[in-house]
Design a protein around this motif. Structure first.
Motif, PDB file in Angstrom:
ATOM      1  N   THR A 539      29.585  43.079  33.320  1.00 46.64           N
ATOM      2  CA  THR A 539      28.800  42.139  32.522  1.00 46.64           C
ATOM      3  C   THR A 539      27.381  42.115  33.054  1.00 46.64           C
ATOM      4  O   THR A 539      27.142  42.300  34.249  1.00 46.64           O
ATOM      5  CB  THR A 539      29.401  40.724  32.571  1.00 46.64           C
ATOM      6  OG1 THR A 539      29.513  40.305  33.938  1.00 46.64           O
ATOM      7  CG2 THR A 539      30.780  40.696  31.934  1.00 46.64           C
ATOM      8  N   ARG A 540      26.445  41.874  32.166  1.00 46.72           N
ATOM      9  CA  ARG A 540      25.029  41.936  32.537  1.00 46.72           C
ATOM     10  C   ARG A 540      24.616  40.713  33.352  1.00 46.72           C
ATOM     11  O   ARG A 540      23.831  40.819  34.291  1.00 46.72           O
ATOM     12  CB  ARG A 540      24.202  42.057  31.262  1.00 46.72           C
ATOM     13  CG  ARG A 540      22.724  42.261  31.481  1.00 46.72           C
ATOM     14  CD  ARG A 540      22.028  42.373  30.132  1.00 46.72           C
ATOM     15  NE  ARG A 540      20.586  42.426  30.248  1.00 46.72           N
ATOM     16  CZ  ARG A 540      19.768  42.237  29.231  1.00 46.72           C
ATOM     17  NH1 ARG A 540      20.266  41.992  28.027  1.00 46.72           N
ATOM     18  NH2 ARG A 540      18.467  42.301  29.396  1.00 46.72           N
ATOM     19  N   ASP A 541      25.058  39.532  32.972  1.00 45.59           N
ATOM     20  CA  ASP A 541      24.880  38.289  33.731  1.00 45.59           C
ATOM     21  C   ASP A 541      23.447  37.779  33.787  1.00 45.59           C
ATOM     22  O   ASP A 541      23.151  36.857  34.542  1.00 45.59           O
ATOM     23  CB  ASP A 541      25.422  38.426  35.163  1.00 45.59           C
ATOM     24  CG  ASP A 541      26.931  38.640  35.187  1.00 45.59           C
ATOM     25  OD1 ASP A 541      27.611  38.029  34.349  1.00 45.59           O
ATOM     26  OD2 ASP A 541      27.409  39.418  36.026  1.00 45.59           O
TER      27      ASP A 541
END
Length: 728
Positions: A539-541
């Motif tokens: 996930t990029r977050d």
């Protein structure tokens, strides 16, 4: 690093992969609770989180040739205690009694039923009995000869839910507890945990704060003399607390926190801060992510010499000296709330005292008052400034009239206090003072000129010593701007002690590999790529805009600096991983070219930068005590940190190697060509952990605009102090 031979096992950055310790496949963590050199070997015990009646955890022995043995006497549990009983020549470590000959006996854990956290000398019969203290607060007597167990009828002798250290000194048995249950009681919000003592007749509470270790100059051997000082460490919302018992009187001192990942009302995130003698007669203190050189002479008449060494990310339950080396235990890879790992595991780090300086910078933050009611003329607790290069103190109050704060310094740690400066702070106002380099002192303290609610909070920083060649250990990982196609992929510690790797080289089909303890790659018959991608999705977050990086937590936006422009878009293999737990209950975050540390409880509001790498790191995790990173150069060759064949490889080191990537740097701000409304504050923008900062302000209004710059020196988001007013 050492390459494996028939005589020398593989070692990478002080980590021997074959010494990784595991417990049961379903245990939430596998911390190494205690390590002790004894009977010609290094002994260690592992623990799972909640096993008062035993578990698959082991008593381990490592010989001089680094051969690892799981002892057959093992009964497991959640132990983290150790003490050498001089009279019987036995080491008590967890529920085991080990004679100096190496013979091992096990205490009956149906009678010693608890999570043993401390062993201490007995008040009245030290030749024949020892005290055991457990996490639930019970105290037992154990006969050192028969190993018979008697639970003492203390009941609820002291508050707290998370027992930690215990020690006997100056005619009293002293216990520490660092956790509290339930919600805070109004008016008693600081009541969490306890430091308490028993004189053989009655219990007395010393302080209602969160305390961990209790020890003294004799360390795990017990007090060398009946009047030897006793030391205890703990913390509260202000700073780290150091307590000293000398000549029957308790004294209080305060020190900075390295970061806030250890803070929690229940005390769960402190496994296990200690003060302990290690190599060459030196004492090491580890508390809240900071190592200190701790003087064995620390006493009421001589408080000099506590000196910060380095900050760190490793989660360290114990440490010792063995065969001329410093050994750090760990609580590394945990599966608690962490499906990205398939098996809990930890390892030991072997190095030298001087190696610690290559970990993180000597940075710390804390105060003597944080919105506390203070009385005019009454001095605060002493606060450590020795060993930090740059020290700034922030002062504020709520009085309707100006308040003068007097800052005093103790130069030699002798208790001779001298006025350094008086700082006048306007009504309901704030100010700050940079302590000059010429102020060479051990401690400072503060007095307020009138009764008020006040704050006195310090930021202490130092530049980390850098070796011009240290970054070369990462040469196998291309820089952000390099045009080469990386060999990247997703990595995950597997349930069968293997490392799983799904290679995702751009333009090529995925390839599933596994690695063993020798770091040898294999292609098993069963392709488990889907399992890895499902359990460890990337996930990029974070988000980005023209101004900066944006992170969101609990509906609030926080802004961080940007790194290289290459991180504005995904790599050829996709977006790199954002946040991942790498040490138990704390996270590394790889955000736009910088690694940050985030606590499970403190979260994004307390985020701190570790290092700016600006490299094409795709994924990372800990496995067998090693830090593993994917995203390597095609054709990379083995160099002691890169292992593989160029077409499929990974980088290996230890978690605190990340500081060598480069100091935190970046650019950005809360606004860039942003429409703003008068008097509405911007999003918070991170500044902690950066050794130099500058601010540029501009606007498009046809008239002058005044900008009010505010700073959050505590890091809670609730106390913004005015720093500067700029008219542009």
């Amino acid at each position: 690093m050492a390459s494996p031979t028939s005589d020398t096992p593989l070692c990478i950055s002080g980590i021997y992969p074959h010494l990784a310790l595991f417990n049961g496949p379903d245990e939430g963590e596998c911390g190494i609770g205690a390590i002790v050199p004894w009977a010609g070997k290094l002994w260690a015990i592992t623990y799972g989180p909640h096993f008062p009646h035993g578990s698959p955890d082991k008593l381990w022995a490592i010989d001089k040739d680094l051969r690892l043995e799981a002892r057959p006497e093992s009964v497991g549990g959640t132990p983290a205690c150790r003490m050498v009983h001089r009279e019987s020549s036995q080491l008590f470590i967890g529920p085991y009694a080990i004679h100096s000959s190496g013979a091992v006996r096990t205490i009956d854990i149906t009678k010693l039923a608890g999570r043993q956290t401390a062993v201490a000398r007995h008040l009245t019969d030290p030749a024949n009995l020892v005290y055991y203290f457990d996490m639930e607060g019970a105290v037992y007597e154990v006969n050192v000869h028969s190993l018979s167990v008697t639970k003492l009828p203390f009941g609820n002798m002291a508050p707290g839910i998370h027992g930690k250290g215990a020690y006997t000194g100056q005619g009293r048995f002293i216990i520490a507890n660092n956790g509290e249950a339930g919600e805070p009681v109004p008016g008693h919000e600081d009541d969490m945990g306890v430091l308490a003592e028993w004189n053989g007749a009655e219990w007395r509470i010393i302080e209602r704060k969160q305390f961990t270790d209790v020890t003294g100059p004799g360390g795990i051997n017990g007090a060398p003399r009946c009047n030897s000082p006793v030391w205890s460490i703990g913390w509260d919302r202000r700073s780290v607390i150091l307590k000293l018992l000398d000549a029957g009187t308790w004294h209080t001192f305060r020190l900075p926190k390295g970061n806030r990942t250890y803070d929690h009302r229940g005390g769960w995130y402190t496994e296990w801060p200690r003060i302990r003698e290690v190599t060459g007669g030196k004492f090491l203190m580890d508390m809240h992510a900071l190592f200190y050189d701790f003087p064995g002479t620390f006493s009421a008449g001589n408080t000099a010499g506590i000196t910060p060494i380095a900050s760190h990310h490793r989660y360290i339950p114990d440490f010792c000296g063995w065969n001329g080396r410093l050994v750090l235990a760990s609580d590394d890879t945990s599966i608690m709330q962490n499906p990205m790992a398939g098996r809990s595991q930890s390892n030991l780090w072997f190095g030298a005292w001087d190696d610690l300086a290559s970990f993180g910078p000597r940075n710390g933050y804390g105060g003597v008052w944080v919105n506390d009611a203070v009385r005019a003329g009454i001095p605060s607790d002493p606060y450590l400034i020795n060993g930090f290069d740059h020290r700034v103190i922030h002062l504020w109050h709520d009085a309707a009239a100006p308040v003068t704060f007097t800052i005093e310094a103790d130069a030699a740690g002798s208790g001779a206090w001298r006025t350094h400066i008086e700082v006048a702070v306007p009504a309901r106002g704030s100010s700050w003072h940079m302590l000059p380099e010429s102020l060479r002192a051990q401690w400072v303290r503060v007095r307020a000129g009138r009764d008020c609610t006040a704050g006195a909070f310090l930021h202490c920083q130092s530049r980390r010593p850098r070796n011009e060649h240290e970054r070369r250990i990462f040469d196998a990982i291309p820089d952000a701007g390099d045009a080469c196609r990386t060999v990247a992929g997703i990595i995950r510690p597997g349930a069968d002690k293997e490392l799983q790797y799904v290679r995702q080289a751009a333009g090529e089909p995925g390839r599933y590999c596994e690695l063993d303890e020798a770091l040898a790659f294999s292609s098993p018959a069963g392709d488990r790529s889907d399992e890895v991608m499902r359990l460890a999705p990337v996930t990029r977050d974070f988000d980005i805009d023209d101004a900066s990086v944006i992170m969101t937590a609990s509906g609030r936006r926080f802004r961080l600096p940007k790194g290289h422009a290459a991180f504005d878009k995904p790599f050829a293999a996709g977006w790199p991983r954002g946040i991942r737990e790498c040490e138990s209950e704390r996270y590394l975050a790889n955000i736009h070219g910088t690694f940050y540390v985030i606590g499970r409880e403190s979260g994004v509001p307390a985020i701190q930068p570790v290092a700016t790498h600006n490299k094409q790191i795709m994924d990372y995790c800990t496995w067998r005590g090693l830090l593993v990173m994917s995203g390597t150069r095609p054709g990379a060759r083995p160099d002691g940190h890169y292992f593989g064949d160029g077409a499929c490889g990974l980088w290996f080191g230890q978690i605190d190697d990340v500081w060598k990537l480069g100091k935190p740097v970046g650019t950005g701000g809360p606004w860039r060509n942003t429409p703003v409304l008068a008097a509405r504050p911007s999003d918070p923008y991170l500044m902690i952990g950066y050794d130099s900062k500058s601010l540029e302000v501009s606007h498009d209004a046809p008239h002058a605009v005044t900008f009010n710059v505010e700073v959050d020196v505590i890091g809670t988001g609730s106390d913004w102090l005015p720093y500067a007013t700029l008219t542009v």
